[in-house]
Design an enzyme around this catalytic site. Structure first.
Site, PDB file in Angstrom:
ATOM      1  N   CYS A  41      -8.049 -87.392  45.698  1.00 35.12           N
ATOM      2  CA  CYS A  41      -8.986 -88.506  45.735  1.00 35.12           C
ATOM      3  C   CYS A  41      -8.348 -89.687  46.475  1.00 35.12           C
ATOM      4  O   CYS A  41      -7.211 -90.069  46.169  1.00 35.12           O
ATOM      5  CB  CYS A  41      -9.339 -88.911  44.311  1.00 35.12           C
ATOM      6  SG  CYS A  41     -10.393 -90.369  44.213  1.00 35.12           S
ATOM      7  N   CYS A  97      -7.691 -92.595  43.757  1.00 38.00           N
ATOM      8  CA  CYS A  97      -6.740 -92.546  42.635  1.00 38.00           C
ATOM      9  C   CYS A  97      -5.699 -91.447  42.768  1.00 38.00           C
ATOM     10  O   CYS A  97      -4.861 -91.291  41.885  1.00 38.00           O
ATOM     11  CB  CYS A  97      -7.498 -92.387  41.321  1.00 38.00           C
ATOM     12  SG  CYS A  97      -8.172 -90.727  41.101  1.00 38.00           S
ATOM     13  N   CYS A 136     -15.217 -88.083  41.131  1.00 35.18           N
ATOM     14  CA  CYS A 136     -13.850 -87.873  40.648  1.00 35.18           C
ATOM     15  C   CYS A 136     -13.798 -88.190  39.155  1.00 35.18           C
ATOM     16  O   CYS A 136     -14.176 -89.282  38.730  1.00 35.18           O
ATOM     17  CB  CYS A 136     -12.896 -88.779  41.420  1.00 35.18           C
ATOM     18  SG  CYS A 136     -11.216 -88.769  40.775  1.00 35.18           S
ATOM     19  N   CYS A 158     -11.396 -91.417  38.329  1.00 33.87           N
ATOM     20  CA  CYS A 158     -11.710 -92.813  38.663  1.00 33.87           C
ATOM     21  C   CYS A 158     -13.211 -93.055  38.821  1.00 33.87           C
ATOM     22  O   CYS A 158     -13.628 -94.198  39.036  1.00 33.87           O
ATOM     23  CB  CYS A 158     -10.983 -93.253  39.928  1.00 33.87           C
ATOM     24  SG  CYS A 158     -11.626 -92.563  41.456  1.00 33.87           S
ATOM     25  N   CYS A 189     -20.056 -80.284  49.299  1.00 34.20           N
ATOM     26  CA  CYS A 189     -20.183 -81.010  50.561  1.00 34.20           C
ATOM     27  C   CYS A 189     -19.603 -82.404  50.321  1.00 34.20           C
ATOM     28  O   CYS A 189     -20.218 -83.240  49.662  1.00 34.20           O
ATOM     29  CB  CYS A 189     -21.667 -81.066  50.941  1.00 34.20           C
ATOM     30  SG  CYS A 189     -21.967 -81.840  52.524  1.00 34.20           S
TER      31      CYS A 189
HETATM   32 ZN   LIG Z   1     -10.385 -90.604  41.896  1.00 31.27          ZN
END
Ligand SMILES: [Zn+2]
Length: 149
Positions: free
Chosen positions: A56, A59, A105, A108, A128
């Site tokens: 990510c 984070c 995610c 976060c 996607c």
């Molecule tokens: Zn994240």
């Protein structure tokens, strides 16, 4: 030994101003404003020659393995699955006329992209994902970079 919790709660909590200051404008727009990058704009559209893990961009949580990436022809990085079942949350959004499954995610809450059911692999899934929401870490054991035996 610490015992790891099986299902971590979202651990990264920042204010909107903090996110805006930390992230580049495009990454902020995608992750924190559920934006969509222009197709073909990400360097991650086509699978890497190197094994590694996508994290990510907000984070650094581990999200996708390069071995689960495929070239979907859509112009967005595409994966057959997330690295673990808990890495990303999926919920239905109705921003278009039809419902879509939005992936965020877990760590976060950042917007990643959408999950469709027309993937070519055995999972049947096509994640996607906006490349702006990701960073790529090459595996340390990348055979291309290992010294000759
Ligand atoms: Zn994240």
């Amino acid at each position: 030994m610490f015992k790891r919790r099986a299902r971590p709660d979202p651990q990264v909590v920042r204010t909107d101003a903090e996110w805006r200051a930390r992230l580049g404008p495009e990454t902020y727009r995608v992750l924190r404003r559920s934006g969509t990058e222009a197709p073909g704009s990400s360097p991650y559209v086509h699978p890497s020659d190197s094994d590694g893990i996508y994290r990510c961009a907000g984070c650094a949580a581990e999200l996708f393995l390069s071995t689960d990436q495929f070239d979907s022809g859509t112009g967005w990085p595409s994966f057959s699955d997330a690295v673990t079942r808990d890495a990303a949350l999926i919920r239905t959004d109705f921003k278009l006329l039809f419902p879509r499954r939005e992936a965020t995610c877990t760590n976060c809450g950042g917007h990643l992209g959408h999950v469709f059911g027309d993937g070519p692999s055995s999972t049947g899934q096509r994640w996607c994902i906006n490349g702006a929401a990701l960073t790529f870490d090459k595996a340390l054991t990348d055979p291309a970079e290992a010294p000759p035996a």
